[in-house]
Structure formats: structure tokens, C-alpha cells
Scaffold this motif. Structure first.
Motif, PDB file in Angstrom:
ATOM      1  N   VAL A 407       0.855  -1.184   0.000  1.00 46.25           N
ATOM      2  CA  VAL A 407       0.000   0.000   0.000  1.00 46.25           C
ATOM      3  C   VAL A 407       0.887   1.229   0.000  1.00 46.25           C
ATOM      4  CG1 VAL A 407      -1.700   1.326   1.322  1.00 46.25           C
ATOM      5  CG2 VAL A 407      -1.887  -1.152   1.194  1.00 46.25           C
ATOM      6  N   TYR A 408       0.499   2.271  -0.743  1.00 48.57           N
ATOM      7  CA  TYR A 408       1.261   3.518  -0.722  1.00 48.57           C
ATOM      8  C   TYR A 408       1.139   4.150   0.658  1.00 48.57           C
ATOM      9  CZ  TYR A 408       2.834   8.217  -1.849  1.00 48.57           C
ATOM     10  OH  TYR A 408       3.509   9.412  -1.863  1.00 48.57           O
ATOM     11  N   LEU A 409       2.284   4.381   1.310  1.00 52.08           N
ATOM     12  CA  LEU A 409       2.277   4.882   2.685  1.00 52.08           C
ATOM     13  C   LEU A 409       2.795   6.310   2.797  1.00 52.08           C
ATOM     14  CD1 LEU A 409       3.528   1.685   4.579  1.00 52.08           C
ATOM     15  CD2 LEU A 409       1.178   2.519   4.325  1.00 52.08           C
ATOM     16  N   GLY A 410       2.982   6.970   1.662  1.00 48.29           N
ATOM     17  CA  GLY A 410       3.365   8.368   1.702  1.00 48.29           C
ATOM     18  C   GLY A 410       2.143   9.260   1.841  1.00 48.29           C
ATOM     19  N   ASN A 411       2.327  10.556   1.594  1.00 50.47           N
ATOM     20  CA  ASN A 411       1.202  11.504   1.653  1.00 50.47           C
ATOM     21  C   ASN A 411       0.315  11.288   0.423  1.00 50.47           C
ATOM     22  OD1 ASN A 411      -0.548  13.662   1.712  1.00 50.47           O
ATOM     23  ND2 ASN A 411       1.012  15.138   2.365  1.00 50.47           N
ATOM     24  N   PRO A 412      -0.949  10.856   0.600  1.00 47.67           N
ATOM     25  CA  PRO A 412      -1.791  10.527  -0.556  1.00 47.67           C
ATOM     26  C   PRO A 412      -2.437  11.740  -1.222  1.00 47.67           C
ATOM     27  CG  PRO A 412      -3.019  10.156   1.456  1.00 47.67           C
ATOM     28  CD  PRO A 412      -1.646  10.609   1.878  1.00 47.67           C
ATOM     29  N   LYS A 413      -2.130  12.934  -0.749  1.00 46.28           N
ATOM     30  CA  LYS A 413      -2.833  14.124  -1.239  1.00 46.28           C
ATOM     31  C   LYS A 413      -2.689  14.286  -2.744  1.00 46.28           C
ATOM     32  CE  LYS A 413      -3.398  19.056  -0.255  1.00 46.28           C
ATOM     33  NZ  LYS A 413      -2.947  20.210   0.563  1.00 46.28           N
ATOM     34  N   ASN A 414      -1.473  14.103  -3.278  1.00 45.75           N
ATOM     35  CA  ASN A 414      -1.234  14.258  -4.713  1.00 45.75           C
ATOM     36  C   ASN A 414      -1.186  12.879  -5.352  1.00 45.75           C
ATOM     37  OD1 ASN A 414      -0.074  14.613  -7.305  1.00 45.75           O
ATOM     38  ND2 ASN A 414       0.926  16.508  -6.642  1.00 45.75           N
ATOM     39  N   PHE A 415      -2.247  12.530  -6.107  1.00 48.30           N
ATOM     40  CA  PHE A 415      -2.319  11.196  -6.692  1.00 48.30           C
ATOM     41  C   PHE A 415      -1.209  10.971  -7.720  1.00 48.30           C
ATOM     42  CE2 PHE A 415      -3.987   8.106  -9.798  1.00 48.30           C
ATOM     43  CZ  PHE A 415      -4.135   7.018  -8.942  1.00 48.30           C
ATOM     44  N   GLY A 416      -0.808  12.024  -8.419  1.00 49.66           N
ATOM     45  CA  GLY A 416       0.265  11.897  -9.401  1.00 49.66           C
ATOM     46  C   GLY A 416       1.562  11.416  -8.766  1.00 49.66           C
ATOM     47  N   ASN A 417       1.815  11.864  -7.541  1.00 49.13           N
ATOM     48  CA  ASN A 417       3.026  11.419  -6.842  1.00 49.13           C
ATOM     49  C   ASN A 417       2.977   9.928  -6.526  1.00 49.13           C
ATOM     50  OD1 ASN A 417       4.165  13.940  -6.909  1.00 49.13           O
ATOM     51  ND2 ASN A 417       3.508  14.513  -4.837  1.00 49.13           N
ATOM     52  N   GLN A 418       1.761   9.405  -6.318  1.00 54.15           N
ATOM     53  CA  GLN A 418       1.631   7.972  -6.057  1.00 54.15           C
ATOM     54  C   GLN A 418       2.023   7.167  -7.297  1.00 54.15           C
ATOM     55  OE1 GLN A 418      -1.625   6.477  -3.640  1.00 54.15           O
ATOM     56  NE2 GLN A 418      -2.466   8.562  -3.432  1.00 54.15           N
ATOM     57  N   LEU A 419       1.609   7.631  -8.470  1.00 53.79           N
ATOM     58  CA  LEU A 419       1.972   6.927  -9.707  1.00 53.79           C
ATOM     59  C   LEU A 419       3.462   7.077 -10.004  1.00 53.79           C
ATOM     60  CD1 LEU A 419      -1.097   7.635 -12.030  1.00 53.79           C
ATOM     61  CD2 LEU A 419      -0.620   5.632 -10.599  1.00 53.79           C
ATOM     62  N   LYS A 420       4.022   8.247  -9.682  1.00 52.47           N
ATOM     63  CA  LYS A 420       5.471   8.417  -9.844  1.00 52.47           C
ATOM     64  C   LYS A 420       6.222   7.453  -8.927  1.00 52.47           C
ATOM     65  CE  LYS A 420       5.433  13.301 -11.203  1.00 52.47           C
ATOM     66  NZ  LYS A 420       5.783  14.689 -10.779  1.00 52.47           N
ATOM     67  N   TYR A 421       5.696   7.284  -7.723  1.00 53.08           N
ATOM     68  CA  TYR A 421       6.303   6.336  -6.784  1.00 53.08           C
ATOM     69  C   TYR A 421       6.251   4.918  -7.354  1.00 53.08           C
ATOM     70  CZ  TYR A 421       6.712   3.296  -2.685  1.00 53.08           C
ATOM     71  OH  TYR A 421       7.079   2.310  -1.813  1.00 53.08           O
ATOM     72  N   ALA A 422       5.102   4.546  -7.915  1.00 52.63           N
ATOM     73  CA  ALA A 422       4.943   3.208  -8.493  1.00 52.63           C
ATOM     74  C   ALA A 422       5.929   2.997  -9.638  1.00 52.63           C
ATOM     75  CB  ALA A 422       3.510   3.004  -8.969  1.00 52.63           C
ATOM     76  N   ASP A 423       6.127   4.034 -10.450  1.00 53.02           N
ATOM     77  CA  ASP A 423       7.103   3.927 -11.548  1.00 53.02           C
ATOM     78  C   ASP A 423       8.518   3.730 -11.003  1.00 53.02           C
ATOM     79  OD1 ASP A 423       5.266   4.134 -13.584  1.00 53.02           O
ATOM     80  OD2 ASP A 423       5.428   6.314 -13.741  1.00 53.02           O
ATOM     81  N   LYS A 424       8.834   4.477  -9.957  1.00 53.62           N
ATOM     82  CA  LYS A 424      10.164   4.373  -9.369  1.00 53.62           C
ATOM     83  C   LYS A 424      10.396   2.987  -8.759  1.00 53.62           C
ATOM     84  CE  LYS A 424      13.223   7.739  -7.312  1.00 53.62           C
ATOM     85  NZ  LYS A 424      13.300   9.040  -6.622  1.00 53.62           N
ATOM     86  N   ARG A 425       9.344   2.358  -8.298  1.00 55.29           N
ATOM     87  CA  ARG A 425       9.422   1.019  -7.724  1.00 55.29           C
ATOM     88  C   ARG A 425       9.373  -0.050  -8.806  1.00 55.29           C
ATOM     89  NH1 ARG A 425      10.703  -1.221  -4.155  1.00 55.29           N
ATOM     90  NH2 ARG A 425       9.033  -2.058  -2.887  1.00 55.29           N
ATOM     91  N   GLN A 426       9.268   0.373 -10.087  1.00 53.61           N
ATOM     92  CA  GLN A 426       9.126  -0.555 -11.217  1.00 53.61           C
ATOM     93  C   GLN A 426       7.912  -1.465 -11.024  1.00 53.61           C
ATOM     94  OE1 GLN A 426      13.097  -1.678 -10.675  1.00 53.61           O
ATOM     95  NE2 GLN A 426      13.669   0.271 -11.572  1.00 53.61           N
ATOM     96  N   SER A 427       6.860  -0.869 -10.513  1.00 55.81           N
ATOM     97  CA  SER A 427       5.645  -1.625 -10.261  1.00 55.81           C
ATOM     98  C   SER A 427       4.958  -1.979 -11.584  1.00 55.81           C
ATOM     99  CB  SER A 427       4.694  -0.806  -9.390  1.00 55.81           C
ATOM    100  OG  SER A 427       3.450  -1.454  -9.269  1.00 55.81           O
ATOM    101  N   PRO A 428       4.477  -3.214 -11.751  1.00 55.83           N
ATOM    102  CA  PRO A 428       3.797  -3.576 -12.992  1.00 55.83           C
ATOM    103  C   PRO A 428       2.338  -3.125 -13.030  1.00 55.83           C
ATOM    104  CG  PRO A 428       3.946  -5.486 -11.552  1.00 55.83           C
ATOM    105  CD  PRO A 428       4.673  -4.367 -10.859  1.00 55.83           C
ATOM    106  N   VAL A 429       1.705  -3.026 -11.849  1.00 52.77           N
ATOM    107  CA  VAL A 429       0.272  -2.722 -11.793  1.00 52.77           C
ATOM    108  C   VAL A 429       0.001  -1.798 -10.612  1.00 52.77           C
ATOM    109  CG1 VAL A 429      -2.056  -3.682 -11.488  1.00 52.77           C
ATOM    110  CG2 VAL A 429      -0.335  -4.972 -12.784  1.00 52.77           C
ATOM    111  N   ALA A 430      -0.865  -0.814 -10.828  1.00 50.14           N
ATOM    112  CA  ALA A 430      -1.370   0.025  -9.737  1.00 50.14           C
ATOM    113  C   ALA A 430      -2.857  -0.277  -9.560  1.00 50.14           C
ATOM    114  CB  ALA A 430      -1.156   1.500 -10.040  1.00 50.14           C
ATOM    115  N   VAL A 431      -3.282  -0.422  -8.312  1.00 47.09           N
ATOM    116  CA  VAL A 431      -4.688  -0.672  -7.983  1.00 47.09           C
ATOM    117  C   VAL A 431      -5.289   0.635  -7.478  1.00 47.09           C
ATOM    118  CG1 VAL A 431      -6.291  -2.005  -6.569  1.00 47.09           C
ATOM    119  CG2 VAL A 431      -4.173  -3.070  -7.402  1.00 47.09           C
TER     120      VAL A 431
END
Length: 487
Positions: A407-431
Motif C-alpha cells: 500500500v502507498y504509505l506516503g502523503n496521498p494528497k497528490n495522486f500523481g506522486n503515487q503513480l510516480k512512486y509506483a514507476d520508481k518502484r518498477q511496479s507492474p500494476v497500480a490498484v
């Protein structure tokens, strides 16, 4: 008032840090090798990183302080040091627990070792080793088994047959050649050392370079002069003949070595052992495509007492200057019957091999077997921080199904930052599940790998055929994520 001095955030000289993919790749490779060792009946052994300097032995030149080469310190009038290899601790263990361990004792060990040496490019003071040894057997069958196991381990790790060869020699044969050449005896020890080092450089210097070192000496391209062994032409011919004794078949190589050792008893004993090893390997189906007799292998000037072996990778790579060169050695070992005797006073035969973990990892990267960016975890994004329990339930279901997820445990206020985080983690899928999706009992799955491809070059038809973002029933979360990962 002076501000407190902040420490520098830097690794010590000669050391480095290892991150995600590197650690994962190394563990996966070592697990595969351990599987081979286990299949051969070897047991794992873990020893302390710290040994007494007395147990390490060769790093104690005087009574005051240990020699350079180890990281050591004095404690309660005793010198302690970080282990510099995995063999010295094995010798101590074999002596300390000799009444409890089975004999022969077969063990493998994997872990970091430390050497207090001058660091350089690609040369670190901490590195991994991967060893397997048999202690308590004088049979050459133990040596043959180590060679076979080494070949199997390389293939299991990802080096295909044809890209490696295990070379086998015997120090007794070389001692016999030295005897015939008139280089036996304590008074000839300096000359023997020069000869051994010269033979070990045959691949790099060629026959002419070795002959120079066997004679008066050699001046390299920089102008530095290395003193030679001062051998006569006949003596040099005999030594060079030994280095070039390899023939097309093991039988022919053995015959040539018998000619070279002449009447030397120790030399003939070494040739007999090589012949026996070749026969044992042949009986198990290990032919010259995997293991060969090669008199050019020397290893450890005063360490090995019988058979020696080295695994060499035969494919070429490009060096830092763009020049093609052979990859070279990734493992080596041999028989060392004198090491445990330091503790017990009794002869205890032993033989083993050590794989250079970093070298083998580099080889696997060069072959494209590892080094592809590791796939990260599925990331469950947070659209509403008050619904964290729902998101944790999702990630729990994914993990229970064996899917790596977080689960994303950073500040969820900016959704774009969550997707940037997923990219940095080389995540294959975001839910993704916002309030509307929660009320509808659905979730959105975003295919981040496909999305990246679409951003680069995918056509509209490709995008329509497989959309990068789909809505699925919440109840089908695990099945749909698994399906997306499978694509």
C-alpha cells in the motif's frame, strides 16, 4: 556556539552498498548453487565473521601485531580479525569439532569476507565467497566430485555448456618437473617461486614472456624490470614443455606428462592422480566439453598439495576500452592437506573449491541472464486516507495469493506522486479505488508496463486491443491482477 559537525554520508573507502536488484540477483544465484551442493550431500555451515588471528594463521608475522591484509584489533591481550576467506574458519571448525563431525565432513559456506588491501576499480575490501569442501578424505574421488559439482553449479547458475571449462592440474606433477629440472630443495625455493609465478602468467605473457622470466628477467612495456629465475636453456625448455603439455585428449596429455616427470616419484604420483580423476569424471559423463586436464593451471604457490582446478568462462566480453577479451576465471580450488594440521598436529586431507560470487554475477550480466530491471510490487494507491483499512484488505488478499504487493504509505494528497512512486518502484500494476468505485464494488487496475510502452511507441490499435487501464469487480481483484501480470 559552534554548530555540531555532521558526519559525512559516504561509504568507507573500498566498500560499497548493494540495493534491491543486486541483492535479489545474488541471493537467487547463491540459492541455485546451494541447491546443487545440497544435491551432492554437502551440508551448510555458518561461522562467525570474527576469528582469532592465531586461527587465521598466515597473517601473524610477529608477536606484536597482525600483518596487513586483515582488519584486526586487540582485545583482552588477544588479536581478533575479520575472516579473509571461508577456508581458514573451516580448518578451525574441523579441528574444534573433530570428535562430533562425521568423517569425511562435507560442507558448503557462503558469505562476505574482508581483506585490508588497497582498493581499486572493481576491487573491494568486502566481497562474497561461495565455497564447498570435503575434509577427511584422501581419495581423488573427492577431487573428481568437486570438479563435477563445480560444472553442475555453473550450469545451474546460468552459464550454458560450451561457455565454460573446468581445468584440472596437479601440483605434484609440477613438483616432479621441478625436481627433474634441478629445482628441488630448500635452497631453490626463491627460484621455484619465480618459476611458479611465471607459469601462472602464460596466458597473458605467452611463451616468450615466460621464457624471459625463467631466464635473466623481463622488462614490461612501462620499463619496469622483473628479475628472472636464472634457469639454463635446458631447464627452461622443461618448464615450458610442462606448460604446453596439454594435448587433444586427456590420455595424450597424461602420456606427455609422464615423459616430463621422468623418474620423479612425486611427479609420477601426480600423473597417476590426474589419470584417475579423468577416469572417474568420464564414468559420470563429464567429457572434455566440460572438464579437461590442463598443466597450465598453477594456483596458490605454497597452499595446494595435490590436484588443483579452475573454472574459466570461454566467451568474450568488451573491456572498458572497447577491446574484446576473454572473461576468464570465476572459480578455483584444490587439495590442501596441510591446513587442519596446524591445529591438530596430524595430517587431515581436504579438498575444496571457491566461486567468486561477484565475478560470476558479472558473467551472468554479460550473458544477459540477469540485470534486466526487476519487477517491483503491485502498488495499491490511496484515494481516501479514511479508508486505509479497505486498502490494507486488498493488499492482504494479494499477498495471501503469493503476489508481491504494498500500500502507498506516503502523503496521498497528490495522486500523481503515487503513480510516480509506483514507476520508481518498477511496479507492474497500480490498484485504484476511489469513492465511486467503492460504491460500485469495483477497482481500477492500471497496467503501468503497457502504459509506459504506449507513452513511447504503441499504436492506437495496440492500445485498443489491450487497454492500459480497466475496471474490474472488487471480488475479482486477485484473479484480474494475476491475469494482468501474466501478460
Amino acid at each position: 556556539m559552534d554548530k555540531p559537525r555532521r558526519p559525512k554520508a559516504e561509504t568507507p573507502k573500498g566498500f560499497r552498498d548493494y540495493f534491491g536488484a543486486e541483492v535479489t540477483e545474488r541471493k537467487a544465484m547463491l540459492d541455485r548453487i546451494a541447491g546443487v551442493y545440497h544435491r551432492y550431500g554437502f551440508d551448510p555451515l555458518e561461522t562467525s565473521a570474527v576469528e582469532t588471528v592465531e586461527a587465521l594463521g598466515k597473517f601473524l608475522p610477529d608477536v606484536d601485531r597482525p600483518n596487513e591484509g586483515v582488519f584486526a584489533w586487540e582485545e583482552d591481550s588477544d588479536w581478533l580479525a575479520l575472516r579473509y576467506d571461508l577456508t581458514a574458519p573451516l580448518a578451525r571448525v574441523a579441528a574444534q569439532y573433530r570428535n562430533d563431525l562425521p568423517s569425511p565432513y562435507r560442507r558448503y559456506a557462503m558469505g562476505p569476507v574482508w581483506r585490508n588491501e588497497k582498493p581499486g576499480p572493481g576491487r573491494y575490501r568486502q566481497f562474497y565467497q561461495c565455497d564447498a569442501d570435503t575434509v577427511g578424505s584422501s581419495s581423488v574421488a573427492a577431487d573428481a566430485e568437486i570438479c563435477a559439482m563445480l560444472a553442475d553449479a555453473l550450469e545451474e547458475a546460468g552459464i550454458p555448456r560450451g561457455d565454460y571449462v573446468v581445468k584440472v592440474n596437479n601440483r605434484k606433477v609440477l613438483n616432479g618437473v621441478m625436481e627433474v629440472a634441478g629445482l628441488s630443495g630448500d635452497d631453490k625455493e626463491p627460484e621455484r617461486g619465480i618459476v611458479l609465478r611465471a607459469i601462472d602468467k602464460i596466458d597473458r605473457l605467452g611463451e616468450d614472456g615466460v621464457r624471459a622470466l625463467l631466464g635473466a628477467g623481463r622488462k614490461d612495456e612501462s620499463g619496469d624490470f622483473t628479475k628472472g629465475a636464472g634457469l639454463s636453456r635446458d631447464q627452461a625448455d622443461l618448464v615450458v614443455g610442462f606448460t604446453t603439455a596439454k594435448r587433444d585428449t586427456g590420455t595424450a596429455t597424461v602420456a606427455r606428462l609422464r615423459e616430463l616427470v621422468g623418474a620423479s616419484v612425486i611427479g609420477a604420483e601426480g600423473v597417476d592422480e590426474l589419470e584417475a580423476i579423468a577416469a572417474l569424471l568420464d564414468a559420470q559423463g563429464y567429457g572434455p566439453d566440460r572438464i579437461v586436464l590442463d598443466p597450465g593451471i598453477v594456483r596458490g604457490l605454497g597452499y595446494y598439495t595435490g590436484p588443483v582446478y579452475e573454472a574459466e568462462l570461454t566467451f568474450q566480453i568488451t573491456d572498458e576500452k572497447g577491446r574484446p577479451r576473454n572473461f576468464g576465471s570465476v572459480a578455483g580450488g584444490g587439495r590442501y592437506d596441510g591446513l587442519v594440521k596446524r591445529f591438530t598436529g596430524q595430517d587431515v586431507p581436504a579438498t575444496g573449491v571457491s566461486i567468486g560470487v561477484d565475478r560470476l554475477l558479472a558473467a551472468l550480466r554479460a550473458k544477459g541472464r540477469i540485470g534486466v530491471e526487476a519487477e517491483g510490487p503491485v502498488v495499491v494507491t490511496v484515494m481516501d486516507r479514511d479508508r486505509m483499512a479497505d486498502y490494507m484488505a486488498m493488499v492482504g488478499e494479494l499477498r495471501a495469493a503469493g503476489i508481491r504487493a504494498e500500500v502507498y504509505l506516503g502523503n496521498p494528497k497528490n495522486f500523481g506522486n503515487q503513480l510516480k512512486y509506483a514507476d520508481k518502484r518498477q511496479s507492474p500494476v497500480a490498484v485504484i479505488q476511489g469513492g465511486n468505485e467503492a460504491m460500485a464494488g469495483t477497482v481500477i487496475l492500471k497496467d503501468l508496463i503497457l502504459g509506459a510502452k504506449i507513452a513511447e511507441s504503441a499504436t492506437l490499435e495496440e492500445w485498443k486491443d489491450r487497454p492500459a487501464q480497466v475496471g474490474v469487480p472488487r471480488a475479482d481483484l486477485v484473479a484480474e491482477v494475476r491475469k494482468m501480470l501474466g501478460k
